[in-house]
Write a protein that holds these residues in place. Structure first.
Motif, PDB file in Angstrom:
ATOM      1  N   CYS A   1      -8.515   6.665  10.811  1.00 40.97           N
ATOM      2  CA  CYS A   1      -9.129   6.456  12.108  1.00 40.97           C
ATOM      3  C   CYS A   1     -10.619   6.650  12.092  1.00 40.97           C
ATOM      4  CB  CYS A   1      -8.467   7.329  13.146  1.00 40.97           C
ATOM      5  SG  CYS A   1      -8.496   9.028  12.698  1.00 40.97           S
ATOM      6  N   VAL A   2     -11.169   6.868  13.263  1.00 38.12           N
ATOM      7  CA  VAL A   2     -12.612   6.779  13.495  1.00 38.12           C
ATOM      8  C   VAL A   2     -13.486   7.380  12.418  1.00 38.12           C
ATOM      9  CG1 VAL A   2     -12.553   6.474  15.954  1.00 38.12           C
ATOM     10  CG2 VAL A   2     -12.358   8.755  15.018  1.00 38.12           C
ATOM     11  N   THR A   3     -13.080   8.524  11.894  1.00 38.74           N
ATOM     12  CA  THR A   3     -14.022   9.174  11.003  1.00 38.74           C
ATOM     13  C   THR A   3     -13.779   8.857   9.540  1.00 38.74           C
ATOM     14  OG1 THR A   3     -12.639  11.097  10.984  1.00 38.74           O
ATOM     15  CG2 THR A   3     -14.441  11.067  12.572  1.00 38.74           C
ATOM     16  N   GLY A   4     -12.794   8.015   9.279  1.00 37.47           N
ATOM     17  CA  GLY A   4     -12.459   7.738   7.896  1.00 37.47           C
ATOM     18  C   GLY A   4     -13.456   6.793   7.253  1.00 37.47           C
ATOM     19  N   GLY A   5     -14.554   7.288   6.761  1.00 39.36           N
ATOM     20  CA  GLY A   5     -15.556   6.439   6.131  1.00 39.36           C
ATOM     21  C   GLY A   5     -15.442   6.559   4.636  1.00 39.36           C
ATOM     22  N   ASP A  46     -17.791   6.938   1.349  1.00 42.37           N
ATOM     23  CA  ASP A  46     -19.177   7.250   1.055  1.00 42.37           C
ATOM     24  C   ASP A  46     -19.577   6.845  -0.360  1.00 42.37           C
ATOM     25  OD1 ASP A  46     -18.813   9.855   3.299  1.00 42.37           O
ATOM     26  OD2 ASP A  46     -20.396   8.349   3.445  1.00 42.37           O
ATOM     27  N   GLN A  97     -21.506   0.328  15.613  1.00 35.56           N
ATOM     28  CA  GLN A  97     -21.085   1.699  15.323  1.00 35.56           C
ATOM     29  C   GLN A  97     -19.962   1.766  14.285  1.00 35.56           C
ATOM     30  OE1 GLN A  97     -19.384   3.849  18.531  1.00 35.56           O
ATOM     31  NE2 GLN A  97     -19.543   5.797  17.494  1.00 35.56           N
ATOM     32  N   PHE A 144     -21.285   0.983  10.819  1.00 29.46           N
ATOM     33  CA  PHE A 144     -22.034   2.071  10.179  1.00 29.46           C
ATOM     34  C   PHE A 144     -21.087   3.138   9.652  1.00 29.46           C
ATOM     35  CE2 PHE A 144     -25.984   0.494  12.101  1.00 29.46           C
ATOM     36  CZ  PHE A 144     -26.860   0.730  11.060  1.00 29.46           C
ATOM     37  N   VAL A 145     -20.046   3.436  10.438  1.00 28.79           N
ATOM     38  CA  VAL A 145     -19.095   4.451  10.021  1.00 28.79           C
ATOM     39  C   VAL A 145     -18.402   4.012   8.731  1.00 28.79           C
ATOM     40  CG1 VAL A 145     -16.949   5.616  10.611  1.00 28.79           C
ATOM     41  CG2 VAL A 145     -18.706   5.323  12.335  1.00 28.79           C
ATOM     42  N   ASP A 168     -28.417   5.807  18.491  1.00 26.16           N
ATOM     43  CA  ASP A 168     -29.447   6.823  18.494  1.00 26.16           C
ATOM     44  C   ASP A 168     -30.113   6.890  17.114  1.00 26.16           C
ATOM     45  OD1 ASP A 168     -30.922   8.977  19.599  1.00 26.16           O
ATOM     46  OD2 ASP A 168     -29.659  10.354  18.452  1.00 26.16           O
ATOM     47  N   THR A 192     -29.956  10.152  15.083  1.00 23.97           N
ATOM     48  CA  THR A 192     -28.639  10.379  14.494  1.00 23.97           C
ATOM     49  C   THR A 192     -28.451   9.541  13.230  1.00 23.97           C
ATOM     50  OG1 THR A 192     -27.841  10.671  16.739  1.00 23.97           O
ATOM     51  CG2 THR A 192     -26.192  10.471  15.027  1.00 23.97           C
ATOM     52  N   LEU A 193     -28.875   8.268  13.286  1.00 28.75           N
ATOM     53  CA  LEU A 193     -28.770   7.411  12.103  1.00 28.75           C
ATOM     54  C   LEU A 193     -29.584   7.998  10.954  1.00 28.75           C
ATOM     55  CD1 LEU A 193     -29.076   3.832  13.652  1.00 28.75           C
ATOM     56  CD2 LEU A 193     -27.085   4.807  12.522  1.00 28.75           C
ATOM     57  N   ALA A 251     -27.989  11.082   9.441  1.00 26.89           N
ATOM     58  CA  ALA A 251     -26.790  10.748   8.685  1.00 26.89           C
ATOM     59  C   ALA A 251     -27.127   9.974   7.412  1.00 26.89           C
ATOM     60  CB  ALA A 251     -25.824   9.939   9.546  1.00 26.89           C
ATOM     61  N   LYS A 294     -28.389   6.912   7.035  1.00 28.93           N
ATOM     62  CA  LYS A 294     -27.863   5.550   7.069  1.00 28.93           C
ATOM     63  C   LYS A 294     -28.950   4.484   6.908  1.00 28.93           C
ATOM     64  CE  LYS A 294     -23.519   6.544   7.990  1.00 28.93           C
ATOM     65  NZ  LYS A 294     -22.419   6.149   7.112  1.00 28.93           N
TER      66      LYS A 294
END
Lengths: 471, 304
Positions: free
Chosen positions: A32-36, A38, A105, A108-109, A126, A129-130, A133, A135
């Motif tokens: 889900c949402v946070t599964g990026g 790297d 969004q 980027f995640v 924002d 924030t980018l 992080a 990015k």
């Protein structure tokens, strides 16, 4: 009626709910949402030559995302066609949209962003924030590359003052803003000529003029009351002129008692005087920007604070012969540290090159093309707006408003300033806006104003969860 | 018999499971994720999150903006349902029993249609229209007050911290009263006329009939209305976002939980903290629904 006698062939509502909650509570969270991911992606690169100083791979496609707001996206399409001329092997995927943040969004995640993004508009991501992080691509290579028009000059030397600094976070340039915005006070020149008013350069003269304007049956000032940040611009500009660059730095660096510096209190007092003497159109505090600006365009009001986009924004509702012009905010006193012609200036339309894109070299090259005089001039023609490239307005026929903006920018020279706390610490910006709104309605005093804002700044400074920036 | 039952379950499963699957993916899983995110510092753009335990919640109870939002939502929770239901009942009673000898008035359905109209507009549009109504200089409201000589009552409705929240509540009431009037009117017309006639014969006045006879028979509808209006009052995001200064102003006088959530997520990029607000709101709404439904749990009156 006896409930227990009811025939219940199916599971009860309670049992179903219980099962559903139990099921949902099991981590459905894997994908889900946070599964990026790297993992580092290998970015394509070509050979660096004099013609291709950034080493753009010729065959790699370029994906460009443009905020399609007030400026449209034709200027970007124009720059993309220049890109294709230089790199005939590349295809350009152009996307013009309004909700940049919503669309990007998840990308980027997942670390599958486009190659270059115009991160602008109400739904933008924002920047702070980018940046924190990690990015974004460091733009140093682009800024030090030879400019398209004159290989002897670096890109960084073709930009207006403050543009590179605006996009610098933690000592690294990571954002490049395409439009140049200055703030000031706007009035209709014919209206002033008709009454024999001259726009003042000191605050005392401003108060005297307001008295005259009021006598003539016109409200001297209004502001976009629903968004009190518009009134912050003259307040903070006058404080910066009086206190100089050190004052601005102290505010942005969240130094103790920065908001209690005398020039800030004096500037707040000046705004409070406007309200106290009845120089602000009554009801302004509830007007939206369109409503306040409409009242001004109909000459019910003489002066309104705004950024240099005002002329373009009012295009449809400005009467013929209104001929609006912008003047810099007056000087608070004779002892100001910056000249009265100094301008609050900053750049916007934030272009970024995401770090994990497939073609970051192409993204940088796109910006080198966009920030060339040719492309910037095209933008200025299409939108009557000043690009952040120096000299882009030379040789163009300018409207009254844009002409006055250019005059003001030329007169200011290197004396421009900008506060960074708005982009660095959004919650502090809200506190300042709220306080200024209260100040302009006489519900708080200038001393209370600086107390309140100082408290908010201290809270941000003490919050370990907020990333701090220094300038 | 057993076969019969099997077939029935299979049919039921076929009908329910696809919907349940969609519900799980698009409703339950986001809820579960929100609970999880509320325990993290997720920024919304990074794939990396840090687990911060209950930090977001301890921050929440010390956040003056969140507390202001709780106060404002609390006041709305008291005022909006009560006023809406009272007005809805009154209008429904007038339409249903306002005619001669307690019959429906002439043109009852056209009244209902007219009152129902606001329901057809989306909330942001209603908020925008009311922003024009409240305009301090050219607005309908102040214009009317000045036209009838009540200049002293004209106010900067949305620019005054003491009035702004009430102005917002008035819009919420206006936009929902028509729907509940229609709902109540439908329940009222299901009440047998003999009951009303008997009450009138016994000498009950109009108000007494409404209060002692009709209202108790409408318990279920009123209860449902309470829950829905309570949820509306706990939200109020759209109207506040479109209409108020700031939005949420002036000076946070109209701050609501939904607005703080939106601001923290989409302006400040503090998705973890915003999720914590969402979780708090979830429990508030749940508590409200449970309380409202429990309070009204009584023996049902069977009509006819």
């Amino acid at each position: 009626m006896n409930p227990s006698s009811q025939f219940r062939p199916y599971p009860t509502r309670r049992a179903v709910l219980g099962a559903a909650v139990a099921g949902a509570a099991l981590p459905v969270l894997g994908g889900c949402v946070t599964g990026g991911d790297d993992g580092a992606t290998e970015a394509a690169a070509g050979a660096k030559t004099a013609e291709n100083p950034l080493g753009v791979p010729d065959k790699t496609p370029l994906e460009v995302v443009i905020f399609k707001g007030g400026y449209g996206d034709e200027y970007a399409i124009n720059a993309e066609s220049l890109y294709k001329q230089r790199y005939p092997g590349a295809t350009v995927d152009h996307k013009g949209m309004q909700k940049v943040g919503k669309a990007l969004q998840p990308r980027f995640v997942a670390d599958t962003p486009p190659d270059v993004v115009d991160n602008t508009g109400a739904g933008r991501l924002d920047l702070a924030t980018l940046v924190s992080a990690g990015k974004l691509t460091d733009l140093a290579d682009l800024l030090d590359a030879p400019s398209l028009d004159d290989p002897a000059r670096k890109v960084r030397d073709t930009l207006l003052p403050g543009v590179v600094e605006d996009g610098t976070f933690d000592g690294k340039a990571q954002v490049l803003n395409f439009t140049y915005t200055v703030w000031g006070l706007w009035y209709s020149k014919p209206l002033f000529d008709k009454h024999g008013w001259t726009f003042p350069t000191t605050w005392d003269a401003m108060l005297a003029l307001c008295e005259q304007i009021k006598k003539a049956g016109v409200a001297p000032w209004t502001y976009q009351g629903k968004y009190p940040e518009y009134l912050n611009d003259p307040l903070l500009a006058m404080a910066a002129k009086a206190g100089g660059a050190d004052l601005v730095k102290a505010v942005d660096n969240l130094e103790p008692n920065a908001w209690k510096q005398q020039p800030l209190v004096d500037a707040a007092t000046a705004i409070a005087e406007l309200a106290g003497k009845g120089y602000i159109l009554s009801g302004s505090e509830a007007l939206s920007h369109t409503e306040a600006q409409a009242a001004w365009s109909q000459s019910q009001v003489a002066i309104i604070p705004c950024g240099s986009w005002l002329e373009a924004e009012q295009k449809g509702v400005t009467p013929d012969g209104f001929d609006m012009v912008m003047a810099p905010a007056p000087a608070l006193s004779g002892g100001d540290k910056l000249p009265q012609t100094a301008l609050q200036a900053s750049s916007s339309e934030s272009f970024i090159v995401p770090a994990k894109g497939k073609n970051p070299r192409g993204g940088l090259e796109f910006l080198r093309i966009l920030f060339s005089t040719t492309a910037a001039k095209r933008f200025a023609e299409l939108n009557s707006t000043m690009p952040s490239v120096a000299g882009a307005l030379e040789g163009l026929t300018l409207s009254s408003g844009l002409g006055s903006v250019k005059t003001a920018v030329d007169a200011a020279g290197a004396n421009t300033f900008t506060y960074r706390f708005r982009t660095w610490y959004a919650p502090l910006a809200k506190a300042v806006d709220d306080a200024t709104g209260e100040l302009a309605t006489k519900r708080i005093t200038p001393a209370q104003w600086s107390d309140r804002v100082q408290k908010a700044a201290d809270a941000v400074a003490a919050d370990s969860a907020v990333k701090k920036f220094q300038r | 018999m057993a076969n019969d039952r099997h077939g029935r379950y299979r049919f039921l499963a076929g009908a329910i499971l696809p919907a349940l699957a969609l519900y799980a993916v698009f409703v339950l899983s986001p809820y579960a994720q929100a609970f999880y995110l509320s325990l993290t510092d997720w920024t919304g753009v990074s794939g990396q999150v840090q687990f911060v335990g209950l930090d977001n919640f301890t921050r929440l109870v010390r956040d003056p903006l969140f507390l202001a939002a709780l106060r404002n939502n609390g006041l709305m929770l008291v005022v909006v349902p009560v006023v809406t239901i009272a007005l809805g009942l009154l209008l429904a009673a007038l339409v249903t029993f306002g005619g001669r000898r307690g019959s429906a008035i002439r043109g009852a359905s056209s009244y209902q249609t007219a009152y129902f109209f606001p329901q057809l507009l989306s909330l942001p549009i209603i908020a925008l229209l009311w922003q024009f109504v409240y305009h301090p200089n050219d607005g309908l409201l102040n214009g009317f007050l000045r036209a009838v000589g009540l200049d002293a009552l004209a106010r900067t409705w949305l620019g005054d911290p003491h009035l702004a929240l009430w102005a917002v509540m008035a819009v919420l009431v206006w936009s929902s009263v028509g729907f509940y009037m229609v709902l109540f009117a439908a329940s009222m017309s299901a009440i047998p006329t003999e009951i009303i006639e008997a009450a009138v014969l016994d000498g009950a006045g109009k108000l007494a009939t409404l209060w002692r006879i009709v209202l108790p028979l409408l318990r279920d509808s009123v209860q449902v209305a309470f829950v829905y209006l309570g949820v509306l009052a706990l939200d109020a995001f759209a109207v506040v976002q479109v209409m108020t200064a700031g939005p949420g102003g002036p000076d946070n006088a109209t701050e609501v939980i939904g607005l703080g959530l939106y601001r923290n997520a989409f302006t400040y990029s503090r998705f973890g903290y915003a999720a914590a607000m969402g979780v708090a709101l979830f429990f508030l709404t749940l508590t409200l629904a449970v309380l409202a439904l429990r309070a009204g749990r009584r023996e049902r009156v069977e009509l006819a």
